[in-house]
Design an enzyme around this catalytic site. Sequence first.
Site, mmCIF file in Angstrom:
data_model
loop_
_atom_site.group_PDB
_atom_site.id
_atom_site.type_symbol
_atom_site.label_atom_id
_atom_site.label_comp_id
_atom_site.label_asym_id
_atom_site.label_seq_id
_atom_site.Cartn_x
_atom_site.Cartn_y
_atom_site.Cartn_z
ATOM 1 N N GLY A 36 0.860 -1.177 0.000
ATOM 2 C CA GLY A 36 0.000 0.000 0.000
ATOM 3 C C GLY A 36 0.892 1.220 0.000
ATOM 4 N N ALA A 37 0.590 2.220 -0.792
ATOM 5 C CA ALA A 37 1.483 3.364 -0.955
ATOM 6 C C ALA A 37 1.848 4.008 0.378
ATOM 7 C CB ALA A 37 0.847 4.399 -1.875
ATOM 8 N N TYR A 168 -1.610 9.102 -8.822
ATOM 9 C CA TYR A 168 -2.862 8.889 -9.559
ATOM 10 C C TYR A 168 -3.003 7.447 -10.023
ATOM 11 C CZ TYR A 168 -6.182 9.044 -13.433
ATOM 12 O OH TYR A 168 -7.227 8.790 -14.299
ATOM 13 N N LYS A 226 9.003 13.960 -9.717
ATOM 14 C CA LYS A 226 9.673 12.662 -9.755
ATOM 15 C C LYS A 226 9.868 12.249 -11.214
ATOM 16 C CE LYS A 226 6.638 10.585 -7.046
ATOM 17 N NZ LYS A 226 6.007 9.530 -6.187
ATOM 18 N N GLY A 231 16.058 11.002 -12.199
ATOM 19 C CA GLY A 231 16.236 11.761 -10.972
ATOM 20 C C GLY A 231 14.991 12.512 -10.572
ATOM 21 N N ALA A 232 15.155 13.718 -10.107
ATOM 22 C CA ALA A 232 14.022 14.521 -9.632
ATOM 23 C C ALA A 232 14.398 15.990 -9.636
ATOM 24 C CB ALA A 232 13.612 14.079 -8.232
ATOM 25 N N GLY A 257 8.656 4.858 -6.042
ATOM 26 C CA GLY A 257 8.216 6.216 -5.743
ATOM 27 C C GLY A 257 7.955 6.430 -4.270
ATOM 28 N N ASP A 258 7.432 5.407 -3.605
ATOM 29 C CA ASP A 258 7.187 5.510 -2.163
ATOM 30 C C ASP A 258 8.506 5.560 -1.392
ATOM 31 O OD1 ASP A 258 4.442 5.277 -2.725
ATOM 32 O OD2 ASP A 258 4.557 3.091 -2.653
ATOM 33 N N ASP A 294 6.777 -4.476 -2.919
ATOM 34 C CA ASP A 294 6.440 -3.049 -2.860
ATOM 35 C C ASP A 294 7.330 -2.273 -1.908
ATOM 36 O OD1 ASP A 294 4.355 -3.798 -4.517
ATOM 37 O OD2 ASP A 294 2.928 -2.461 -3.536
#
Length: 317
Positions: A36-37, A168, A226, A231-232, A257-258, A294
């Site tokens: 779960g994120a 999203y 992101k 990179g970011a 991403g998390d 995850d």
Amino acid sequence: MTGVRVVTLGETMALVRADETGSLRHVRDMSLGIGGAESNVAVGLSRLGVDASWLGRIGDDSLGARVIRELRAEGIDVRAIADADAPTGLMLKERPTASTTAVHYYRSGSAGSRLSSADLPAGWVEEAAILHVTGITALVSDSAHAALVSAVERAKAAGVVVSFDVNYRSALASRTTAGPLLRDIAARADIVFGGAEELSILFPGRSPERAAALLREDGCRTTVLKQGAAGATVFDETGTTVGAGFRVDVVDTVGAGDAFVAGYLSAMLEHLSAEETLRRANACGAVACLAPGDWEAAPTLRELERFLDGDADPVMR
């Protein structure tokens, strides 16, 4: 960082993952876990030495018990509400090819989708340093959306930093439906995370730079773009800060991403510079890609130091 806490809320589900490449029509071996994120971020933070708390509804079933056990084993303060009338949600993950991953969600009517404002305990948000929320919770159900908005409003009233990852999911709502809801939450946040496509959902037709400027006009101090392996980029009142990514042999990108968000928030709590914060966040995201699952590969501080001191190859673009 004694006493520093990050609180987060959302749905954590049971995760069934194919152990081999191919369609679920044919694979034979599967592994059971959770994902779960929001709880992924909590795990990442805990491994980086940050006191984290996760709240959500789970079914009064064996899968819900597994969610609680796994998260508590990671040192997370678990605020789980067992729902006797709804099951723990389920997601299936397959690898159609060696370089692709597909995730299928079975969450309609799940316990997690029944999260409500009444589930938020007194003082839980107000005593935190950061509240982290995602667009998944905002779209999974009307009651979960109301719970998220309530948490954000309580955080703002108490001076707690609000972190929002757009995250999203097209399976939950169309871009047209999701856009206004997610923009409303982003406008209330202090820091917003999102990819270029996600920021364009908030502001259709606008570049990430323009989206960041519009968010600043709404009161959001920092926007973090992101960009995966590239990179970011951070947009804030000081200007623009770019952080290079890292080249790694990718096994599974789900959850990267998390891990990135966990790395960013942990560095922010340590008051690291923008450059150092991005370096840690990008490294956490890269390390998370090195194993399936995850959250399983989210690094500890020691593992992160070893990665950064080793042969990690920054991507210069």
